[in-house]
Design a protein around this motif. Structure first.
Motif, PDB file in Angstrom:
ATOM      1  N   TYR A 305     -66.903 -72.571  -0.073  1.00 58.96           N
ATOM      2  CA  TYR A 305     -67.498 -73.057  -1.307  1.00 58.96           C
ATOM      3  C   TYR A 305     -68.122 -74.457  -1.232  1.00 58.96           C
ATOM      4  CZ  TYR A 305     -64.880 -69.110  -3.306  1.00 58.96           C
ATOM      5  OH  TYR A 305     -64.364 -67.870  -3.588  1.00 58.96           O
ATOM      6  N   ILE A 309     -71.742 -76.152  -2.912  1.00 58.40           N
ATOM      7  CA  ILE A 309     -71.683 -77.273  -3.850  1.00 58.40           C
ATOM      8  C   ILE A 309     -72.530 -78.443  -3.369  1.00 58.40           C
ATOM      9  CG2 ILE A 309     -70.147 -79.013  -4.845  1.00 58.40           C
ATOM     10  CD1 ILE A 309     -67.907 -76.841  -4.722  1.00 58.40           C
ATOM     11  N   THR A 341     -70.989 -77.722 -11.743  1.00 57.43           N
ATOM     12  CA  THR A 341     -71.287 -76.853 -10.606  1.00 57.43           C
ATOM     13  C   THR A 341     -70.597 -75.511 -10.868  1.00 57.43           C
ATOM     14  OG1 THR A 341     -69.372 -77.158  -9.120  1.00 57.43           O
ATOM     15  CG2 THR A 341     -71.050 -78.909  -9.112  1.00 57.43           C
ATOM     16  N   ARG A 346     -68.102 -82.232 -10.802  1.00 59.28           N
ATOM     17  CA  ARG A 346     -67.982 -83.131  -9.657  1.00 59.28           C
ATOM     18  C   ARG A 346     -68.479 -84.527 -10.033  1.00 59.28           C
ATOM     19  NH1 ARG A 346     -65.161 -79.596  -8.458  1.00 59.28           N
ATOM     20  NH2 ARG A 346     -65.130 -78.294  -6.599  1.00 59.28           N
TER      21      ARG A 346
END
Length: 390
Positions: A305, A309, A341, A346
């Motif tokens: 992942y 991102i 996201t 984030r």
């Protein structure tokens, strides 16, 4: 040099103006032990690149990528970084591990170029170790440990903990660092003992003896380790009759190792998203299906992942900066506060190019089957002085 040559071409009378591609360089391991981490995350990054290109590109240009194999070797990492710079990279993606990704990232930093570690979870993979234009796509190991501390206290009424640290890599120390910071701060919580071992130790019998000599079994064992040592330690703990809830970090996400621990229950890890089809956010499962379409298989762990991102966040910063210039993009990344996201918000700041808090999905293994059981975000970010403690 790439941009100077392009400008010169545009300045020649009679030649048509042609938009130049934006180039991302991947200095990652295609061989050696690190390949198991780098390849899934790099694949995820390229999925996001393809999506951006399909939606018109970045700054009106298509993104292309070039790569160089670091071979899980520090010296080769530096060479790969230089090779990608010569190849015209505008930004560099480097290996998951700080030690093996840093040489390439330092090459990028020397050119004023942004670099992103695929999934490094040591604070040095950023400002503190590489420089002002370097970032990581993942969540710090200390956040994972702190998440396990606070979650187990709140959800499983854990009041006593035993810390068992595998000293092989800094990542493991980071998990324990976060747990050691958070757990004693919680009401009635106490670390009743701690011990160490090495990942390749054939036996942790002496450590188990010390745990069993406690007046009562601890509510939780914070096991800060990675495969294969983590699997061996879990098997031995359960074989010895210790049934405390065992906690660990994201690095042991996945079911690929469970054959080594038959019928395992009571084992919990925090992850950025679930690979098992049960993540509460539909965007995560949409990515899992896109990954399967691209590779023929679903992600084997959540370490794919962060690659997705990092491209997403970098591309947003490039659009806002109107440029791929490293300093300009860094300035925009550092303005991000809870930036949305697919895997949760984030944040970057001028002091920290990592996530020192994040929403984590809590995966518990019961009867050898992993499943999301909860979601947790720590109540406060892990302080910088805790992250820098060695």
């Amino acid at each position: 040099m790439k941009h100077l040559l392009f400008a010169a071409v545009l300045a020649v009378p009679g030649l048509p103006a042609v938009a130049e591609d934006i180039t991302i360089g991947f200095a990652t391991a295609k061989s050696g032990w690190l390949e198991a981490y780098d390849t899934p995350a790099a694949t995820a990054a390229r999925i996001r690149i393809d999506e951006i290109n399909a939606n018109g590109g970045l700054l009106g240009q298509q993104i292309k990528w070039i790569e160089a194999d670091t071979k899980t070797d520090r010296a080769q990492s530096a060479k790969a970084g230089l090779q990608l710079i010569d190849g015209g990279a505008d930004m560099m993606v480097v290996s998951c591990d700080y030690d093996f990704g840093a040489p390439a990232a330092l090459a990028a930093e020397s050119e004023g170029m942004n670099s992103f570690f695929l999934c490094a979870e040591d604070v040095k993979a950023g400002i503190q170790g590489v420089g002002p234009n370097s970032f990581s796509g993942s969540v710090l190991a200390a956040v994972q440990g702190a998440t396990m501390a606070e979650w187990s206290h709140a959800r499983r009424e854990a009041r006593s903990a035993y810390v068992l640290l595998d000293t092989i890599i800094e990542y493991n120390k980071g998990i324990c660092r976060g747990f050691d910071w958070m757990f004693p701060r919680l009401d009635g919580a106490e670390i009743v003992g701690r011990d160490t071992f090495k990942n390749d130790d054939a036996s942790i019998a002496s450590q188990i003896t010390r745990i069993k000599s406690l007046p009562e079994q601890p509510d939780v064992i914070m096991l800060c380790s990675v495969i294969p040592g983590a699997a061996s330690a879990v098997r031995q703990l359960r074989a010895a009759g210790i049934d405390s809830l065992i906690l660990n970090g994201s690095a042991v996400d996945g079911s690929y190792w469970l054959d080594a621990t038959p019928d395992l229950s009571g084992f919990v890890v925090p992850v950025q998203g679930s690979i098992y089809g049960d993540d509460p956010r539909p965007e995560v499962e949409a990515f899992n299906k896109a990954y399967e379409a691209a590779t023929g298989a679903r992600p084997a762990s959540s370490y794919a992942y962060p690659g997705y991102i990092l491209i997403d966040l970098w591309a947003k910063a490039v659009e806002r900066a109107g440029s791929v210039d490293g300093a300009a993009v860094t300035a925009e990344l550092e303005k991000m506060r809870d930036e949305p996201t697919a895997f949760g918000p984030r944040t970057f700041t001028p002091e920290l190019h990592h996530q020192n808090y994040a929403q984590m999905q809590i995966v518990e293994i019961t009867a050898a089957k992993p499943a999301v059981t909860d979601s947790w975000t720590i109540s406060e970010p892990v302080p910088l002085d805790v992250l820098l403690k060695r």
